[in-house]
Enzyme design. Structure first.
Site, PDB file in Angstrom:
ATOM      1  CE1 TYR A 177       0.917  -0.545   4.497  1.00 20.29           C
ATOM      2  CE2 TYR A 177       0.537   1.807   4.239  1.00 20.29           C
ATOM      3  CZ  TYR A 177       1.052   0.748   4.970  1.00 20.29           C
ATOM      4  OH  TYR A 177       1.693   0.985   6.164  1.00 20.29           O
ATOM      5  CB  CYS A 178       1.761   3.969  -1.567  1.00 20.95           C
ATOM      6  SG  CYS A 178       0.860   3.936  -3.126  1.00 20.95           S
ATOM      7  CB  THR A 179      -0.327   8.412  -0.186  1.00 21.60           C
ATOM      8  OG1 THR A 179       0.934   8.432   0.467  1.00 21.60           O
ATOM      9  CG2 THR A 179      -1.223   9.474   0.397  1.00 21.60           C
ATOM     10  N   GLY A 181      -2.042   5.023  -4.087  1.00 20.36           N
ATOM     11  CA  GLY A 181      -1.964   3.850  -4.954  1.00 20.36           C
ATOM     12  C   GLY A 181      -0.894   3.894  -6.031  1.00 20.36           C
ATOM     13  CB  ILE A 206      -3.677   5.262   3.263  1.00 19.94           C
ATOM     14  CG1 ILE A 206      -2.409   4.425   3.354  1.00 19.94           C
ATOM     15  CG2 ILE A 206      -4.229   5.530   4.662  1.00 19.94           C
ATOM     16  CD1 ILE A 206      -1.200   5.213   3.853  1.00 19.94           C
TER      17      ILE A 206
END
Ligand code: ZN
Ligand code: ZN
Length: 307
Positions: A177-179, A181, A206
């Site tokens: 995951y990241c902020t 995508g 997220i």
């Protein structure tokens, strides 16, 4: 308050400079500020402005054939969240740093998405999975998913150097995951190219997870690259995971050392900020006044010039 957009799309752009100029003119016209990167591989942006301007921006941008179906993440922020507008052409919209070695990842290898509800279910059922944070260390320091593994990096392109840390998970279910995508599109492709067999990437990052599930099992706050610095994610079982780097009290609050030579980003409670005069350490403390004066003089000069 303004509306803030976060978005990206991987799409083939034949003339990035032309798109850049059109985007710049559009943002100027609508008085939007923020940062947009354009490359032959797509677009990646975060901009903010009045609700009406943001609405028009989305409609106009989606009317370009390249940008049809773009996924927008919308939030709110203070009027001064972005100091200026930057629209630039880059070689890539996200740099994993492998291109120079002529060894770039192929986006065709990207992992399948996992939807926020599915990730929540993995947690709720206590499934055996590995969750990996594709962001930088300072982002994870203030908030990350429960049990997430993260890397000691300041820039995304250093991530491949630390891949050893997760080499034992090649046969496990791995969720990245990241902020929003975008980093996972490349990171998940890279993992699969490195022999990870069962990788999924969190769809919309997220940001979307928070919208859809209420953010359960995300611990701390989400770091963002605008004046807000961080925003809440978890409205179900929130907690703070970061500590003041001076006194150790639990707090989620970033500050930059006011000794400009240092400028270190650190977590600092309000008490310590006062006590240390905005410095990160006793070494930096005596230099703060000097830099504060210089900043004030510079601001004064600017004022005189504009008068
Ligand atoms: Zn403190
Ligand atoms: Zn310092």
């Amino acid at each position: 308050m303004i509306k803030i957009l976060l978005y990206y799309k991987y799409t083939k752009i034949d003339n990035p400079q032309e798109i850049r100029d059109k985007q710049y003119d559009l943002c100027k016209k609508l008085n939007l500020k923020g940062r947009i990167l354009i490359a032959s591989e797509g677009i990646n942006g975060t901009v903010g402005g009045s609700p009406d301007a943001v609405e028009k921006y989305m409609r106009e941008t989606e009317s370009y054939p390249e940008f049809k179906g773009i996924e927008w993440k919308i939030s709110e922020g203070p009027d001064d969240a972005f100091p200026r507008l930057r629209v630039v052409v880059r070689e890539e919209i996200v740099t994993l740093g492998l291109k120079r070695e002529n060894n770039d990842v192929s986006l065709e290898h990207k992992a399948q998405y996992i939807e926020p509800e599915e990730l929540l279910e993995l947690y709720e059922k206590g499934e055996d999975f590995v969750i990996i944070d594709a962001r930088n260390e300072y982002e994870a320091r203030i908030g990350k998913f429960k049990n997430a593994i993260y890397f000691d990096i300041d820039v995304f392109k250093d991530l491949p150097k630390q891949i050893k840390k997760i080499k034992n998970y090649k046969d496990k279910l791995v969720v990245t995951y990241c902020t929003g995508g975008i980093r996972c599109e490349k990171f998940s492709a890279y993992l699969r190219e490195q022999g990870f067999k069962n990788v999924r990437q969190l769809h919309g990052g997220i940001h979307r997870y928070s919208e859809i599930t209420g953010g359960k099992n995300f611990e701390g706050l989400m770091y963002v690259f605008d004046g807000r610095v961080h925003v809440p994610v978890n409205h179900v079982n929130p907690k703070i995971i970061s500590k003041c780097e001076i006194c150790g009290v639990e707090v989620a609050r970033y500050k930059n050392c006011e000794n400009a030579e240092c400028n270190k980003r650190f977590i600092c409670c309000e008490n310590c900020e006062k006590e240390m005069n905005g410095a990160c350490s006793n070494e930096c403390k005596p230099k703060v006044e000097y830099w504060r004066k210089r900043r004030e003089e510079k601001a004064k000069r600017k004022m005189n010039l504009s008068n």
